[in-house]
Write an enzyme that holds these catalytic residues in place. Structure first.
Site, PDB file in Angstrom:
ATOM      1  N   LYS A 191       0.839  -1.191   0.000  1.00 20.63           N
ATOM      2  CA  LYS A 191       0.000   0.000   0.000  1.00 20.63           C
ATOM      3  C   LYS A 191       0.880   1.250   0.000  1.00 20.63           C
ATOM      4  O   LYS A 191       1.556   1.529   0.973  1.00 20.63           O
ATOM      5  CB  LYS A 191      -0.882   0.051   1.248  1.00 20.63           C
ATOM      6  CG  LYS A 191      -1.862   1.224   1.191  1.00 20.63           C
ATOM      7  CD  LYS A 191      -2.500   1.528   2.532  1.00 20.63           C
ATOM      8  CE  LYS A 191      -1.814   2.652   3.260  1.00 20.63           C
ATOM      9  NZ  LYS A 191      -1.840   3.935   2.537  1.00 20.63           N
ATOM     10  N   GLU A 266       9.707   0.399  10.906  1.00 23.20           N
ATOM     11  CA  GLU A 266      10.680   1.490  10.760  1.00 23.20           C
ATOM     12  C   GLU A 266       9.924   2.762  11.081  1.00 23.20           C
ATOM     13  O   GLU A 266       9.059   3.180  10.322  1.00 23.20           O
ATOM     14  CB  GLU A 266      11.205   1.554   9.325  1.00 23.20           C
ATOM     15  CG  GLU A 266      11.809   0.257   8.822  1.00 23.20           C
ATOM     16  CD  GLU A 266      13.200  -0.008   9.361  1.00 23.20           C
ATOM     17  OE1 GLU A 266      13.725   0.815  10.143  1.00 23.20           O
ATOM     18  OE2 GLU A 266      13.764  -1.046   9.008  1.00 23.20           O
ATOM     19  N   CYS A 300      12.946  10.545   8.135  1.00 20.20           N
ATOM     20  CA  CYS A 300      12.832   9.923   9.452  1.00 20.20           C
ATOM     21  C   CYS A 300      14.131  10.041  10.232  1.00 20.20           C
ATOM     22  O   CYS A 300      14.124  10.171  11.443  1.00 20.20           O
ATOM     23  CB  CYS A 300      12.430   8.467   9.305  1.00 20.20           C
ATOM     24  SG  CYS A 300      13.456   7.603   8.115  1.00 20.20           S
ATOM     25  N   GLU A 397       9.063  14.877  16.872  1.00 20.57           N
ATOM     26  CA  GLU A 397       9.509  14.870  15.485  1.00 20.57           C
ATOM     27  C   GLU A 397       8.676  15.881  14.693  1.00 20.57           C
ATOM     28  O   GLU A 397       7.455  15.733  14.590  1.00 20.57           O
ATOM     29  CB  GLU A 397       9.321  13.457  14.917  1.00 20.57           C
ATOM     30  CG  GLU A 397       9.818  13.300  13.513  1.00 20.57           C
ATOM     31  CD  GLU A 397       9.580  11.901  12.973  1.00 20.57           C
ATOM     32  OE1 GLU A 397       8.501  11.338  13.206  1.00 20.57           O
ATOM     33  OE2 GLU A 397      10.486  11.377  12.306  1.00 20.57           O
TER      34      GLU A 397
HETATM   35  P1  NAD Z   1       1.954   7.473   8.916  1.00 18.84           P
HETATM   36  O1  NAD Z   1       2.350   6.574  10.008  1.00 18.84           O
HETATM   37  O2  NAD Z   1       0.801   8.338   9.120  1.00 18.84           O
HETATM   38  O3  NAD Z   1       1.662   6.645   7.594  1.00 18.84           O
HETATM   39  C1  NAD Z   1       2.549   5.709   7.055  1.00 18.84           C
HETATM   40  C2  NAD Z   1       1.753   4.730   6.215  1.00 18.84           C
HETATM   41  O4  NAD Z   1       0.870   4.003   7.070  1.00 18.84           O
HETATM   42  C3  NAD Z   1       0.866   5.373   5.165  1.00 18.84           C
HETATM   43  O5  NAD Z   1       0.828   4.543   4.040  1.00 18.84           O
HETATM   44  C4  NAD Z   1      -0.470   5.403   5.842  1.00 18.84           C
HETATM   45  O6  NAD Z   1      -1.526   5.409   4.919  1.00 18.84           O
HETATM   46  C5  NAD Z   1      -0.468   4.110   6.622  1.00 18.84           C
HETATM   47  N1  NAD Z   1      -1.317   4.106   7.809  1.00 18.84           N
HETATM   48  C6  NAD Z   1      -1.678   5.155   8.583  1.00 18.84           C
HETATM   49  N2  NAD Z   1      -2.459   4.748   9.595  1.00 18.84           N
HETATM   50  C7  NAD Z   1      -2.581   3.407   9.477  1.00 18.84           C
HETATM   51  C8  NAD Z   1      -3.241   2.408  10.250  1.00 18.84           C
HETATM   52  N3  NAD Z   1      -3.919   2.713  11.347  1.00 18.84           N
HETATM   53  N4  NAD Z   1      -3.150   1.133   9.850  1.00 18.84           N
HETATM   54  C9  NAD Z   1      -2.420   0.811   8.763  1.00 18.84           C
HETATM   55  N5  NAD Z   1      -1.787   1.702   7.993  1.00 18.84           N
HETATM   56  C10 NAD Z   1      -1.856   2.990   8.349  1.00 18.84           C
HETATM   57  O7  NAD Z   1       3.268   8.286   8.578  1.00 18.84           O
HETATM   58  P2  NAD Z   1       3.490   9.328   7.411  1.00 18.84           P
HETATM   59  O8  NAD Z   1       2.938  10.624   7.909  1.00 18.84           O
HETATM   60  O9  NAD Z   1       3.029   8.824   6.112  1.00 18.84           O
HETATM   61  O10 NAD Z   1       5.069   9.350   7.364  1.00 18.84           O
HETATM   62  C11 NAD Z   1       5.813  10.077   8.234  1.00 18.84           C
HETATM   63  C12 NAD Z   1       6.367   9.223   9.351  1.00 18.84           C
HETATM   64  O11 NAD Z   1       7.072   8.098   8.850  1.00 18.84           O
HETATM   65  C13 NAD Z   1       7.348   9.945  10.209  1.00 18.84           C
HETATM   66  O12 NAD Z   1       7.079   9.744  11.552  1.00 18.84           O
HETATM   67  C14 NAD Z   1       8.683   9.335   9.840  1.00 18.84           C
HETATM   68  O13 NAD Z   1       9.650   9.421  10.809  1.00 18.84           O
HETATM   69  C15 NAD Z   1       8.326   7.962   9.490  1.00 18.84           C
HETATM   70  N6  NAD Z   1       9.303   7.377   8.566  1.00 18.84           N
HETATM   71  C16 NAD Z   1      10.167   6.443   9.031  1.00 18.84           C
HETATM   72  C17 NAD Z   1      11.118   5.878   8.188  1.00 18.84           C
HETATM   73  C18 NAD Z   1      12.070   4.836   8.682  1.00 18.84           C
HETATM   74  O14 NAD Z   1      12.686   4.164   7.878  1.00 18.84           O
HETATM   75  N7  NAD Z   1      12.245   4.633   9.963  1.00 18.84           N
HETATM   76  C19 NAD Z   1      11.169   6.269   6.856  1.00 18.84           C
HETATM   77  C20 NAD Z   1      10.273   7.223   6.412  1.00 18.84           C
HETATM   78  C21 NAD Z   1       9.336   7.758   7.278  1.00 18.84           C
END
Ligand code: NAD
Ligand code: MN
Length: 804
Positions: A191, A266, A300, A397
């Site tokens: 997804k 992650e 991140c 963050e």
């Molecule tokens: P998010 O957690 O809101 O969303 C990430 C993904 O999860 C999206 O595809 C979203 O649609 C999906 N999602 C959201 N809620 C969900 C749920 N309840 N069940 C299943 N899927 C769900 O994060 P974001 O705003 O898209 O991305 C930013 C965050 O991601 C930041 O906190 C960043 O630090 C983190 N990030 C971490 C890494 C890493 O490798 N550690 C890399 C990139 C981003």
């Protein structure tokens, strides 16, 4: 303006990358369906959503908004494909992956432009960083597909993998997820993030072009509440791989608890960027630009906390402000742009909210004098000084181009400040003194540490978090284990461990001995084992004891009934023993050998204990003791041999992939083999430098409590192993929810496993549970080895560039 005037101002002219090919492709498609079994299919609901260009707020194209019915179809397709893909020879999978890598390179320019349009990141970065890393990831993992049989013997793919990725590196995160999964013979349903689905859809076309078998890769766009949730809860998905926020990661941990799904997370970060006074400050300034203004700070592992040694702080901040004044924010497709657009208006609002909060909390904000474009979502590079370490901008963050600066005086203070967050994703250390830098690197709680560099990535060097930044690695050999499991697991049974029936006891002469002893006129001296905490035998806080009965139902003795307070004390003692981590491997090995030596002297006594508690015959009991001695020798042997590796990523330099202990580990021992099961878990944990709070089998705890004296006489430092007897599930729950426990292994019931996984979400501790299934602890394949060692370490990649 004439040439002379231009020369004097040194102004950049616009240098836009053409988007015509990509625009034509978008127009031609009009709207995108779901990619299932290599076909484009309409979403069941008939609903579509827009993906927009954050640089101008305009819609780019419509993409399908899937519902759970579509997820069902995609999972079914992946399941069907798994039957053949998992049996496809290594070399054949490698060829497919090589084809994907080649196709990605051929479409590199297209993908760079599309990524910039959909995400708002600068073309300079998509062209030079994102897309080359995507291709590299597929090449690297084509290699692992080729080598799987030889390099991971006995391992099998886990099955259908649900993969959920964020919007900040849309195609790169896709590559990090899909490449290792299919290399290891799994099939996937991915997804993409709501804001950035387009490069994943172009990738779907590449999958068709490369001729991958139907159903190996399925891509389902839609809302988190629909698609994300359905994937996470789907009963036919064997693993979830997630990258995103810690908050969502936590909820996924809770909702998959007890399901047996493998999980890698992650998550977020608030990574320190540490500058010592001997660092080259001009390089540092460029480093800061790459740390926090790369990808608009939506990274991140962004170096979002600048920690600078006090005596150079003013000089560095002045240089930094001068550099910020020259940064260029604007059209992402302009090749001369440093900072593009923030991914969405709501994300922009969130940055604005946190910045306002920072000002309200008294920090000092500085931004360049120029203004951002008024159309689209833009935010200027921002620097906060006068920041208190506990304030929200220093802890939360922000995920935007916002840097907070703090100062330190000594290296010790730098380490304390650096670790003063619940995260542990990355860190960067700047100093011209390599001894200092390499001394600091192991002290920082982070999965990646960059020395005199920052935000560099490579498929060979695993990436992932410590603490609340999640667990699991992407990249490196360690990343492969997220997508496989030992083949013998398929034949595991889940039944309640049984003790032998008493009648078999009667046949055993040794039992007669014990009754002979009982017949002696003198009453036995009461020896109720207490708890073992901080090297001392201590009375349980409750003041109560539990009686331990033999197979014949007669009491064998009593053990202390530990409670929450005892666990807390044990965790504290384990923390106080953290020096164990820096004992040399040779030293730790010597102590394990010594434990074996002291146990061997008393093997008859330990065998008798097993016979009494489990109703086993003497031969069987002695076999367990001997296996335990061999196990101790194995881990003594491994202590100085299960080492990290040195990677050669495509740069001048190396990354040192170090195996580091996780910290304080909870260990809940199985019933099947009261001594062997206990030592099989405690030994690898302490071999790798962790300290342990162990809960013995409640059915037969005396085999563990008899070890107190062995430990005491084997030079094991105080607090390295702590033992709390009592009601297993209750004590395990306290460990699971404890904020200062870093990992928890649980080998009990299926219900207990669920409780442990749920409870662990509070601080995102790593867990390893058996879901109520038994392994054959006597079998060295199941009962010892690298599986245990890998669960005892976390890999830290320290990047050390060469050259002046
Ligand atoms: P998010 O957690 O809101 O969303 C990430 C993904 O999860 C999206 O595809 C979203 O649609 C999906 N999602 C959201 N809620 C969900 C749920 N309840 N069940 C299943 N899927 C769900 O994060 P974001 O705003 O898209 O991305 C930013 C965050 O991601 C930041 O906190 C960043 O630090 C983190 N990030 C971490 C890494 C890493 O490798 N550690 C890399 C990139 C981003
Ligand atoms: Mn978009």
């Amino acid at each position: 303006m004439n040439v002379m005037e231009l020369f004097e101002t040194m102004e950049y002219g616009p240098a836009p990358e053409a988007a015509t090919t990509v625009q034509a492709w978008l127009k031609e498609h009009e709207r995108f369906g779901l990619f299932i079994e290599n076909q484009w299919v309409e979403p069941a609901s008939g609903q579509y959503m827009e993906s927009m260009n954050p640089a101008n707020g305009k819609a780019l194209v419509q993409v399908a908004s899937a519902s759970s019915a579509d997820v069902d179809a995609a999972v079914a397709a992946a399941r069907k494909a798994f039957k053949t893909w998992s049996k496809t020879p290594d070399h054949v999978r490698a060829r497919y992956m090589y084809a994907l890598a080649r196709q990605i390179q051929k479409h590199a320019r297209f993908l760079s432009v599309l990524e910039s349009l959909d995400n708002g990141k600068s073309i300079r970065e998509t062209r030079d960083i994102d897309i080359p890393l995507v291709a590299r990831h597929f090449y690297y993992h084509a290699g692992w597909a080729q080598l799987m049989g030889r390099e991971l013997p006995g391992y099998e793919p886990v099955g259908v993998v649900g993969q959920i990725i964020p919007w900040n590196f849309p195609l790169l995160m896709l590559a990090w997820k899909i490449a290792p999964a299919i290399a290891m013979g799994n099939t996937v349903v991915l997804k993409p993030a709501r804001y950035t689905p387009l490069t994943a859809l172009k990738f779907a076309e590449i999958v068709q072009e490369a001729g991958l078998p139907e159903g190996v890769i399925n891509i389902v766009t839609g809302e988190a509440s629909q698609v994300g949730d359905a994937l996470v809860k789907h009963p036919d998905v064997n693993k979830i791989a997630f990258t995103g926020s810690t908050e969502v990661g936590r909820s996924i941990r809770r909702s998959t608890a007890g399901s047996g799904k493998k999980l890698s997370l992650e998550l977020g970060g608030k990574s320190p960027f540490i500058v010592f006074d001997d660092a080259d400050l001009d390089s540092v300034v460029e480093g800061v630009v790459d740390a926090i203004w790369f990808n608009q700070g939506q990274v991140c592992c962004a170096g979002s906390r600048l920690l600078v040694q006090e005596n150079v702080a003013e000089r560095l901040l002045n240089k930094l402000r001068a550099r910020m004044e020259k940064l260029r924010v604007g059209d992402p497709l302009d090749k001369g742009i440093d900072i593009g657009a923030i991914v969405s208006p709501s994300q922009l609002q969130e940055i604005e909210r946190l910045v306002a909060q920072g000002e309200a909390e008294g920090a000092e904000k500085w931004q360049p004098s120029w203004a951002c474009p008024s159309e689209g979502s833009f935010f200027p590079p921002t620097l906060f000084t006068n920041v208190s370490p506990a304030s929200s901008i220093a802890q939360v963050e922000i995920f935007g181009p916002v840097l907070v600066a703090m100062t330190f005086r000594t290296p010790t203070e730098a380490v304390q400040l650096a670790n003063n967050t619940r995260y542990g994703l990355a860190a960067s250390i700047w100093s011209d003194n390599i001894n200092l830098a390499l001394d600091i690197a192991p002290k920082i709680q982070a999965g990646s540490v960059w020395i005199n560099c920052t935000n560099v990535f490579d498929a060979s060097s695993g990436f992932g978090g410590y603490r609340e930044s999640g667990y699991g690695r992407e990249g490196g050999k360690e990343g492969l284990y997220e997508y496989v499991h030992p083949g013998w697991e398929a034949s595991q049974v889940s039944e309640k461990p049984q003790r032998s029936r008493p009648q078999s006891l009667a046949e055993d002469e040794e039992v007669a001995n014990t009754s002979e002893e009982a017949e002696l006129a003198l009453p036995a001296i009461d020896r109720t084992p207490k708890l073992f905490i901080g090297g001392k035998q201590v009375r349980p806080d409750s003041g109560y004891s539990l009686s331990v009965k033999g197979v014949d139902g007669k009491p064998l003795g009593e053990v202390g009934e530990g409670n929450r307070k005892d666990i807390r004390n044990a965790v504290e003692a384990a923390h106080a023993a953290s020096k164990w981590a820096s004992a040399t491997p040779h030293n730790r090995a010597q102590i394990l050998y010594y434990i074996a030596e002291n146990l061997a002297v008393r093997e008859e006594e330990f065998a008798r204990r097993i016979m009494q508690q489990m109703g086993r015959g003497r031969k069987e009991a002695l076999q367990e003791v001997h296996a335990t001695l061999s196990r101790l020798f194995s881990y003594a042997a491994w202590t100085d041999k299960f080492e990290g590796v040195i990677h050669r990523p495509p740069m001048r330099g190396v990354t040192l992939a170090m195996h580091e202990p996780i910290g304080v580990m909870g260990v809940v021992a199985p019933d099947e083999y009261p001594l062997l099961g206990f030592i099989s878990l405690v030994a690898p944990a302490i071999a790798m430098g962790n300290t342990v709070v162990a809960i013995p089998s409640p059915m037969a705890p005396l085999s563990a409590t008899d070890c107190y004296q062995i430990f005491e006489t084997s030079d094991l430092p105080v607090g390295v192993v702590n033992i709390v007897t009592g009601e297993r599930e209750g004590l395990a729950k306290v460990l699971a929810e404890h904020e200062d426990v870093d990992a928890l292994w649980y080998f009990g019931s299926a219900g207990g496993a669920k409780m442990v996984e749920e409870g662990s979400a509070s601080n995102m501790k790593r867990t390893w549970v058996n879901y109520g299934r038994q392994r054959d602890w006597l079998d060295p394949i199941q009962g010892e080895g690298e599986e245990f060692l890998r669960a005892s370490v976390q890999v830290k990649n320290i990047w050390v560039p060469y050259g002046e």
